[in-house]
Write a protein that holds these residues in place. Structure first.
Motif, PDB file in Angstrom:
ATOM      1  N   LEU A 143       0.843  -1.189   0.000  1.00 21.71           N
ATOM      2  CA  LEU A 143       0.000   0.000   0.000  1.00 21.71           C
ATOM      3  C   LEU A 143       0.880   1.241   0.000  1.00 21.71           C
ATOM      4  O   LEU A 143       2.014   1.201   0.474  1.00 21.71           O
ATOM      5  CB  LEU A 143      -0.896  -0.004   1.252  1.00 21.71           C
ATOM      6  CG  LEU A 143      -1.847  -1.188   1.395  1.00 21.71           C
ATOM      7  CD1 LEU A 143      -2.517  -1.146   2.759  1.00 21.71           C
ATOM      8  CD2 LEU A 143      -2.885  -1.168   0.295  1.00 21.71           C
ATOM      9  N   PRO A 144       0.364   2.348  -0.508  1.00 25.60           N
ATOM     10  CA  PRO A 144       1.134   3.589  -0.403  1.00 25.60           C
ATOM     11  C   PRO A 144       1.470   3.874   1.056  1.00 25.60           C
ATOM     12  O   PRO A 144       0.721   3.516   1.968  1.00 25.60           O
ATOM     13  CB  PRO A 144       0.185   4.650  -0.977  1.00 25.60           C
ATOM     14  CG  PRO A 144      -0.775   3.882  -1.830  1.00 25.60           C
ATOM     15  CD  PRO A 144      -0.899   2.519  -1.213  1.00 25.60           C
ATOM     16  N   THR A 148      -0.585   2.947   4.582  1.00 22.92           N
ATOM     17  CA  THR A 148      -0.018   1.980   5.521  1.00 22.92           C
ATOM     18  C   THR A 148       0.108   2.590   6.903  1.00 22.92           C
ATOM     19  O   THR A 148      -0.223   1.951   7.905  1.00 22.92           O
ATOM     20  CB  THR A 148       1.354   1.491   5.018  1.00 22.92           C
ATOM     21  OG1 THR A 148       1.196   0.934   3.715  1.00 22.92           O
ATOM     22  CG2 THR A 148       1.943   0.459   5.958  1.00 22.92           C
ATOM     23  N   ALA A 149       0.577   3.836   6.991  1.00 25.72           N
ATOM     24  CA  ALA A 149       0.732   4.510   8.286  1.00 25.72           C
ATOM     25  C   ALA A 149      -0.612   4.683   8.986  1.00 25.72           C
ATOM     26  O   ALA A 149      -0.726   4.486  10.196  1.00 25.72           O
ATOM     27  CB  ALA A 149       1.414   5.862   8.091  1.00 25.72           C
ATOM     28  N   VAL A 150      -1.645   5.030   8.225  1.00 26.30           N
ATOM     29  CA  VAL A 150      -2.984   5.207   8.812  1.00 26.30           C
ATOM     30  C   VAL A 150      -3.517   3.875   9.317  1.00 26.30           C
ATOM     31  O   VAL A 150      -4.054   3.782  10.427  1.00 26.30           O
ATOM     32  CB  VAL A 150      -3.952   5.850   7.791  1.00 26.30           C
ATOM     33  CG1 VAL A 150      -5.385   5.804   8.290  1.00 26.30           C
ATOM     34  CG2 VAL A 150      -3.540   7.289   7.497  1.00 26.30           C
ATOM     35  N   VAL A 151      -3.351   2.820   8.527  1.00 19.13           N
ATOM     36  CA  VAL A 151      -3.823   1.491   8.931  1.00 19.13           C
ATOM     37  C   VAL A 151      -3.089   1.041  10.198  1.00 19.13           C
ATOM     38  O   VAL A 151      -3.700   0.539  11.146  1.00 19.13           O
ATOM     39  CB  VAL A 151      -3.645   0.466   7.788  1.00 19.13           C
ATOM     40  CG1 VAL A 151      -3.867  -0.952   8.276  1.00 19.13           C
ATOM     41  CG2 VAL A 151      -4.581   0.794   6.635  1.00 19.13           C
ATOM     42  N   ALA A 157      -3.124   2.162  17.939  1.00 14.42           N
ATOM     43  CA  ALA A 157      -3.627   3.156  18.900  1.00 14.42           C
ATOM     44  C   ALA A 157      -4.468   2.531  20.016  1.00 14.42           C
ATOM     45  O   ALA A 157      -4.259   2.861  21.189  1.00 14.42           O
ATOM     46  CB  ALA A 157      -4.404   4.252  18.176  1.00 14.42           C
ATOM     47  N   PRO A 158      -5.406   1.611  19.727  1.00  9.53           N
ATOM     48  CA  PRO A 158      -6.163   1.015  20.834  1.00  9.53           C
ATOM     49  C   PRO A 158      -5.292   0.230  21.815  1.00  9.53           C
ATOM     50  O   PRO A 158      -5.560   0.220  23.014  1.00  9.53           O
ATOM     51  CB  PRO A 158      -7.175   0.098  20.131  1.00  9.53           C
ATOM     52  CG  PRO A 158      -7.343   0.704  18.774  1.00  9.53           C
ATOM     53  CD  PRO A 158      -5.977   1.224  18.429  1.00  9.53           C
ATOM     54  N   LEU A 181     -10.447   6.200  22.335  1.00  7.14           N
ATOM     55  CA  LEU A 181     -10.754   4.868  21.807  1.00  7.14           C
ATOM     56  C   LEU A 181     -11.996   4.903  20.926  1.00  7.14           C
ATOM     57  O   LEU A 181     -12.037   4.279  19.867  1.00  7.14           O
ATOM     58  CB  LEU A 181     -10.947   3.872  22.958  1.00  7.14           C
ATOM     59  CG  LEU A 181      -9.667   3.391  23.628  1.00  7.14           C
ATOM     60  CD1 LEU A 181      -9.976   2.664  24.935  1.00  7.14           C
ATOM     61  CD2 LEU A 181      -8.853   2.502  22.692  1.00  7.14           C
ATOM     62  N   PHE A 182     -13.006   5.670  21.340  1.00  4.46           N
ATOM     63  CA  PHE A 182     -14.207   5.798  20.506  1.00  4.46           C
ATOM     64  C   PHE A 182     -13.894   6.533  19.204  1.00  4.46           C
ATOM     65  O   PHE A 182     -14.404   6.169  18.147  1.00  4.46           O
ATOM     66  CB  PHE A 182     -15.324   6.523  21.267  1.00  4.46           C
ATOM     67  CG  PHE A 182     -16.106   5.635  22.178  1.00  4.46           C
ATOM     68  CD1 PHE A 182     -16.970   4.676  21.668  1.00  4.46           C
ATOM     69  CD2 PHE A 182     -15.975   5.737  23.548  1.00  4.46           C
ATOM     70  CE1 PHE A 182     -17.692   3.836  22.503  1.00  4.46           C
ATOM     71  CE2 PHE A 182     -16.691   4.908  24.396  1.00  4.46           C
ATOM     72  CZ  PHE A 182     -17.549   3.961  23.880  1.00  4.46           C
ATOM     73  N   VAL A 183     -13.040   7.557  19.273  1.00  6.40           N
ATOM     74  CA  VAL A 183     -12.674   8.302  18.061  1.00  6.40           C
ATOM     75  C   VAL A 183     -11.961   7.374  17.070  1.00  6.40           C
ATOM     76  O   VAL A 183     -12.282   7.351  15.882  1.00  6.40           O
ATOM     77  CB  VAL A 183     -11.801   9.527  18.407  1.00  6.40           C
ATOM     78  CG1 VAL A 183     -11.168  10.132  17.164  1.00  6.40           C
ATOM     79  CG2 VAL A 183     -12.628  10.579  19.152  1.00  6.40           C
ATOM     80  N   VAL A 184     -10.985   6.612  17.564  1.00  5.60           N
ATOM     81  CA  VAL A 184     -10.252   5.684  16.698  1.00  5.60           C
ATOM     82  C   VAL A 184     -11.212   4.657  16.103  1.00  5.60           C
ATOM     83  O   VAL A 184     -11.157   4.349  14.908  1.00  5.60           O
ATOM     84  CB  VAL A 184      -9.107   4.993  17.468  1.00  5.60           C
ATOM     85  CG1 VAL A 184      -8.483   3.874  16.639  1.00  5.60           C
ATOM     86  CG2 VAL A 184      -8.047   6.010  17.876  1.00  5.60           C
TER      87      VAL A 184
END
Length: 195
Positions: A143-144, A148-151, A157-158, A181-184
């Motif tokens: 992936l770009p 990849t960083a976002v995934v 993060a959780p 946690l809800f935002v993520v």
């Protein structure tokens, strides 16, 4: 219907039971609190943690649908790993609210006494979730870098937030952590669909 989909339908049965038990445990505990003849001191932090546990069970249902085409999910050892993951998820749900509502209940005290167990189990679940995520990403095309960083951030993060909440007693940190946690979760699953 392809053989893979039929195999997935067969394999998902026990997962459906574990997810259903997790949801039923939270619903039953909440119902007991609502119907308690003894006084209940409500606490938004305890209810927020229970709501997040409920959402974890729901988003796992979406994740299971997302991995239906991976043949490895139907191999015994990986299936056993997924079973263990969902068993831990049930334990998270079961520890989110008190089971007995016969005596006076203070949910603030319950959360304070139970938070280490709850967040340890949540962190254990998230650790397995990250491990499974890396396994599945290894089978994905490259992936770009930004995607990849976002995934990776959505997966990690959780886990990090659960570890922070495990390590601290500060109610302010817990409010912020559960909110994050809800935002993520909403960012990760907000556009997810089962189709």
């Amino acid at each position: 219907m392809t053989p893979e989909i039929r195999a997935f339908e067969y394999a998902i049965g026990v997962f459906a039971v574990l997810i259903g038990l997790a949801i039923a445990d939270i619903a039953t505990s909440f119902h007991r609190l609502l119907r308690s003849k003894s006084p209940v001191a409500w606490d938004p932090l305890a209810l927020g943690a229970a709501l997040y546990a409920l959402c974890m069970a729901i988003y796992m249902w979406f994740d299971l649908w997302g991995v239906r085409n991976f043949a490895a999910t139907r191999h015994f050892l990986f299936y056993l790993f997924l079973f263990a993951q969902l068993f831990v998820l049930f334990l998270v749900a079961a520890s989110s609210l008190p089971d007995e509502a016969s005596a006076s209940i203070d949910l603030r005290e319950f959360y304070a006494a139970n938070r280490r167990t709850f967040w340890f189990l949540a962190a254990l679940f998230q650790f397995g979730y990250v491990a499974a995520g890396f396994y599945f990403m290894g089978g994905m095309p490259n992936l770009p870098t930004l995607i990849t960083a976002v995934v990776l951030a959505q997966m990690i993060a959780p886990l990090v937030l659960s570890l922070v909440l495990l390590a601290t007693k500060s109610r302010a940190v817990h409010y912020v952590g559960i909110g994050l946690l809800f935002v993520v979760m909403l960012f990760h699953y907000g556009r997810a669909s089962i189709n």
